[in-house]
Enzyme design. Structure first.
Site, PDB file in Angstrom:
ATOM      1  CG  HIS A  17      -1.907  -0.990   1.405  1.00 57.44           C
ATOM      2  ND1 HIS A  17      -2.057  -1.740   2.541  1.00 57.44           N
ATOM      3  CD2 HIS A  17      -2.882  -1.420   0.553  1.00 57.44           C
ATOM      4  CE1 HIS A  17      -3.066  -2.572   2.402  1.00 57.44           C
ATOM      5  NE2 HIS A  17      -3.578  -2.407   1.200  1.00 57.44           N
ATOM      6  CE  LYS A  41     -11.672  -6.964   2.354  1.00 59.14           C
ATOM      7  NZ  LYS A  41     -10.471  -6.239   1.976  1.00 59.14           N
ATOM      8  NE  ARG A  90      -3.191  -7.136  -4.208  1.00 55.03           N
ATOM      9  CZ  ARG A  90      -3.947  -7.188  -3.136  1.00 55.03           C
ATOM     10  NH1 ARG A  90      -3.416  -7.460  -1.981  1.00 55.03           N
ATOM     11  NH2 ARG A  90      -5.244  -6.980  -3.216  1.00 55.03           N
ATOM     12  CB  SER A 128      -4.289  -6.363   4.866  1.00 54.83           C
ATOM     13  OG  SER A 128      -3.963  -5.101   4.356  1.00 54.83           O
TER      14      SER A 128
HETATM   15  P1  ADP Z   1      -5.947  -5.827   0.833  1.00 54.95           P
HETATM   16  O1  ADP Z   1      -6.360  -6.164  -0.573  1.00 54.95           O
HETATM   17  O2  ADP Z   1      -4.501  -6.049   1.116  1.00 54.95           O
HETATM   18  O3  ADP Z   1      -6.853  -6.370   1.913  1.00 54.95           O
HETATM   19  P2  ADP Z   1      -7.142  -3.212   0.787  1.00 54.95           P
HETATM   20  O4  ADP Z   1      -8.517  -3.694   0.643  1.00 54.95           O
HETATM   21  O5  ADP Z   1      -6.858  -2.274   1.911  1.00 54.95           O
HETATM   22  O6  ADP Z   1      -6.033  -4.307   0.985  1.00 54.95           O
HETATM   23  O7  ADP Z   1      -6.635  -2.639  -0.585  1.00 54.95           O
HETATM   24  C1  ADP Z   1      -6.608  -1.290  -0.922  1.00 54.95           C
HETATM   25  C2  ADP Z   1      -5.991  -1.108  -2.284  1.00 54.95           C
HETATM   26  O8  ADP Z   1      -4.611  -1.434  -2.230  1.00 54.95           O
HETATM   27  C3  ADP Z   1      -6.564  -1.963  -3.407  1.00 54.95           C
HETATM   28  O9  ADP Z   1      -6.599  -1.174  -4.575  1.00 54.95           O
HETATM   29  C4  ADP Z   1      -5.546  -3.074  -3.539  1.00 54.95           C
HETATM   30  O10 ADP Z   1      -5.533  -3.622  -4.850  1.00 54.95           O
HETATM   31  C5  ADP Z   1      -4.275  -2.316  -3.277  1.00 54.95           C
HETATM   32  N1  ADP Z   1      -3.189  -3.171  -2.808  1.00 54.95           N
HETATM   33  C6  ADP Z   1      -3.184  -3.992  -1.733  1.00 54.95           C
HETATM   34  N2  ADP Z   1      -2.001  -4.624  -1.605  1.00 54.95           N
HETATM   35  C7  ADP Z   1      -1.222  -4.188  -2.625  1.00 54.95           C
HETATM   36  C8  ADP Z   1       0.115  -4.494  -3.074  1.00 54.95           C
HETATM   37  N3  ADP Z   1       0.866  -5.396  -2.439  1.00 54.95           N
HETATM   38  N4  ADP Z   1       0.561  -3.856  -4.178  1.00 54.95           N
HETATM   39  C9  ADP Z   1      -0.220  -2.977  -4.828  1.00 54.95           C
HETATM   40  N5  ADP Z   1      -1.480  -2.666  -4.483  1.00 54.95           N
HETATM   41  C10 ADP Z   1      -1.981  -3.252  -3.400  1.00 54.95           C
END
Ligand code: ADP
Length: 159
Positions: A17, A41, A90, A128
């Site tokens: 992130h 979630k 990703r 996460s």
């Molecule tokens: P997660 O998918 O890890 O539970 P979130 O729902 O908080 O996290 O995701 C928020 C944004 O961050 C989304 O657009 C998700 O695709 C992006 N994201 C999460 N992890 C990564 C990563 N490792 N690299 C790039 N973008 C990411």
């Protein structure tokens, strides 16, 4: 220059992130990290904890703000005068869902654009949920989250 919103649950924020936030902050006038209150979630960290943690790790980026949102993301963007939604991609598995979300958001509010940033390949496997799972099993989460968060995440599992 455009104002961007980077939405997510950030439960907790990871280095993946943070990499997107840093790169977006170099492109946009202002980036608001919008922490979702109403996520389907069940979160590990409360909304207050997630906000505080995100604020702490983005404090060196002057044009990055942190906020919460509830309800429709596009309405939040309209309220904040933001014209871009940033999403990280990703793997192909992210694409289908994100394509659907970007399409419906475009239909709801035509002048808010969703822009995708490719993950840094270093973090392409990182989520996460994975961080939580590793911490729960007492594995090493160094390099997955900012160093200062390692004890905070481990603390949630009484480690
Ligand atoms: P997660 O998918 O890890 O539970 P979130 O729902 O908080 O996290 O995701 C928020 C944004 O961050 C989304 O657009 C998700 O695709 C992006 N994201 C999460 N992890 C990564 C990563 N490792 N690299 C790039 N973008 C990411």
């Amino acid at each position: 220059m455009a104002k961007a919103v980077y939405p997510g649950s950030f439960d907790p924020i990871t280095n993946g992130h943070l990499d997107i936030i840093k790169r977006a902050s170099e492109i946009f006038e202002e980036v608001t990290v919008a922490v979702a209150i109403n996520s389907s979630k069940e979160p590990l960290f409360t909304i207050e904890e997630r906000i505080e943690i995100v604020k702490r790790v983005v404090q060196d980026y002057p044009n990055v703000k942190v906020d919460t949102f509830n309800g429709l993301l596009v309405e939040y963007c309209k309220d904040k005068d933001a014209n871009v939604i940033i999403k990280g991609l990703r793997a192909v598995s992210d694409f289908e869902y994100e394509f659907q979300m970007a399409s419906i958001n475009k239909k709801l509010v035509d002048d808010v654009e969703t822009l995708f940033m490719m993950t840094n390949t270093k973090y392409s496997y990182l989520s996460s949920s994975l961080v939580k799972e590793i911490a729960r099993l007492n594995g090493c989460i160094k390099d997955l989250v900012p160093d200062e968060l390692v004890p905070i995440v481990r603390g949630k599992f009484n480690l």
